[in-house]
Write a protein that holds these residues in place. Structure first.
Motif, mmCIF file in Angstrom:
data_model
loop_
_atom_site.group_PDB
_atom_site.id
_atom_site.type_symbol
_atom_site.label_atom_id
_atom_site.label_comp_id
_atom_site.label_asym_id
_atom_site.label_seq_id
_atom_site.Cartn_x
_atom_site.Cartn_y
_atom_site.Cartn_z
ATOM 1 N N LEU A 129 -9.293 28.383 -6.788
ATOM 2 C CA LEU A 129 -8.491 27.203 -6.439
ATOM 3 C C LEU A 129 -9.304 25.918 -6.616
ATOM 4 O O LEU A 129 -8.779 24.901 -7.084
ATOM 5 C CB LEU A 129 -7.997 27.306 -4.996
ATOM 6 C CG LEU A 129 -6.956 28.391 -4.725
ATOM 7 C CD1 LEU A 129 -6.679 28.496 -3.230
ATOM 8 C CD2 LEU A 129 -5.675 28.101 -5.489
ATOM 9 N N HIS A 130 -10.572 25.961 -6.253
ATOM 10 C CA HIS A 130 -11.454 24.803 -6.426
ATOM 11 C C HIS A 130 -11.549 24.421 -7.906
ATOM 12 O O HIS A 130 -11.400 23.249 -8.262
ATOM 13 C CB HIS A 130 -12.845 25.137 -5.857
ATOM 14 C CG HIS A 130 -13.927 24.193 -6.273
ATOM 15 N ND1 HIS A 130 -14.034 22.908 -5.757
ATOM 16 C CD2 HIS A 130 -14.954 24.342 -7.139
ATOM 17 C CE1 HIS A 130 -15.089 22.319 -6.309
ATOM 18 N NE2 HIS A 130 -15.665 23.162 -7.144
ATOM 19 N N ASP B 128 -21.493 23.738 2.245
ATOM 20 C CA ASP B 128 -20.653 24.872 2.644
ATOM 21 C C ASP B 128 -20.881 25.269 4.095
ATOM 22 O O ASP B 128 -21.984 25.133 4.626
ATOM 23 C CB ASP B 128 -20.957 26.094 1.770
ATOM 24 C CG ASP B 128 -20.511 25.907 0.340
ATOM 25 O OD1 ASP B 128 -19.818 24.913 0.042
ATOM 26 O OD2 ASP B 128 -20.860 26.758 -0.486
ATOM 27 N N LYS C 278 -16.420 32.034 2.215
ATOM 28 C CA LYS C 278 -15.380 31.006 2.109
ATOM 29 C C LYS C 278 -15.416 30.350 0.729
ATOM 30 O O LYS C 278 -14.383 30.141 0.103
ATOM 31 C CB LYS C 278 -15.562 29.968 3.213
ATOM 32 C CG LYS C 278 -14.455 28.960 3.273
ATOM 33 C CD LYS C 278 -14.621 28.048 4.483
ATOM 34 C CE LYS C 278 -13.487 27.071 4.580
ATOM 35 N NZ LYS C 278 -13.645 26.181 5.743
ATOM 36 N N ARG C 279 -16.614 30.020 0.227
ATOM 37 C CA ARG C 279 -16.740 29.391 -1.093
ATOM 38 C C ARG C 279 -16.181 30.297 -2.178
ATOM 39 O O ARG C 279 -15.366 29.883 -2.997
ATOM 40 C CB ARG C 279 -18.197 29.059 -1.414
ATOM 41 C CG ARG C 279 -18.411 28.725 -2.905
ATOM 42 C CD ARG C 279 -19.826 28.364 -3.228
ATOM 43 N NE ARG C 279 -20.107 27.000 -2.875
ATOM 44 C CZ ARG C 279 -19.786 25.944 -3.642
ATOM 45 N NH1 ARG C 279 -19.205 26.120 -4.803
ATOM 46 N NH2 ARG C 279 -20.063 24.726 -3.260
ATOM 47 N N SER D 46 -14.201 32.902 -2.006
ATOM 48 C CA SER D 46 -12.774 33.239 -1.890
ATOM 49 C C SER D 46 -11.881 32.061 -2.303
ATOM 50 O O SER D 46 -10.719 32.262 -2.641
ATOM 51 C CB SER D 46 -12.438 33.712 -0.478
ATOM 52 O OG SER D 46 -12.660 32.698 0.468
ATOM 53 N N ASN D 47 -12.404 30.841 -2.306
ATOM 54 C CA ASN D 47 -11.638 29.668 -2.719
ATOM 55 C C ASN D 47 -12.075 29.120 -4.079
ATOM 56 O O ASN D 47 -11.581 28.080 -4.521
ATOM 57 C CB ASN D 47 -11.775 28.559 -1.671
ATOM 58 C CG ASN D 47 -11.011 28.872 -0.417
ATOM 59 O OD1 ASN D 47 -9.799 28.888 -0.426
ATOM 60 N ND2 ASN D 47 -11.731 29.141 0.650
ATOM 61 N N TYR D 48 -12.970 29.807 -4.743
ATOM 62 C CA TYR D 48 -13.574 29.292 -5.970
ATOM 63 C C TYR D 48 -12.542 29.043 -7.074
ATOM 64 O O TYR D 48 -12.572 28.007 -7.739
ATOM 65 C CB TYR D 48 -14.671 30.242 -6.446
ATOM 66 C CG TYR D 48 -15.577 29.644 -7.490
ATOM 67 C CD1 TYR D 48 -16.428 28.587 -7.178
ATOM 68 C CD2 TYR D 48 -15.581 30.128 -8.789
ATOM 69 C CE1 TYR D 48 -17.267 28.035 -8.134
ATOM 70 C CE2 TYR D 48 -16.422 29.574 -9.745
ATOM 71 C CZ TYR D 48 -17.252 28.535 -9.409
ATOM 72 O OH TYR D 48 -18.073 27.986 -10.351
#
Length: 94
Positions: free
Chosen positions: A40-41, A14, A33-34, A36-38
């Motif tokens: 979608l990931h 990350d 960043k991780r 906030s995109n978790y």
């Protein structure tokens, strides 16, 4: 697309520049960043695990990498099998 299949190890570290997310989230905190995109990931990972999906990739093992103290997710780790083009597309789209 490459038709030759191989086993690949992918380690994604990350970007720490955003700092840790506050307050801590369960099961482990991570960078802004991780986290906030978790969602979608996780959705993408589910799609790539579906054998009927056009972006399926054979995952032998996968999971988060954590800090030495176990409190923070600091990256992702995958062992996958596939053609090189498919593996690169999987990694770049996540």
């Amino acid at each position: 697309m490459s038709s030759e299949r191989s086993t690949y190890i992918i380690m994604g570290i990350d970007d720490p520049s955003g700092g840790p997310m506050e307050p801590p989230l369960e099961p482990r905190n991570g960078g802004i960043k991780r986290i906030s995109n978790y969602t979608l990931h996780k959705e993408y990972q589910a799609k790539t695990s579906d054998t009927s999906s056009d972006c399926y990739i054979n995952k032998i093992a996968a999971g988060p990498m954590v800090s030495d103290d176990g409190k923070f997710m600091i990256g992702s780790f995958f062992i996958v099998e596939g053609g090189r083009d498919d593996v690169e597309r999987f990694y770049k789209n996540d």
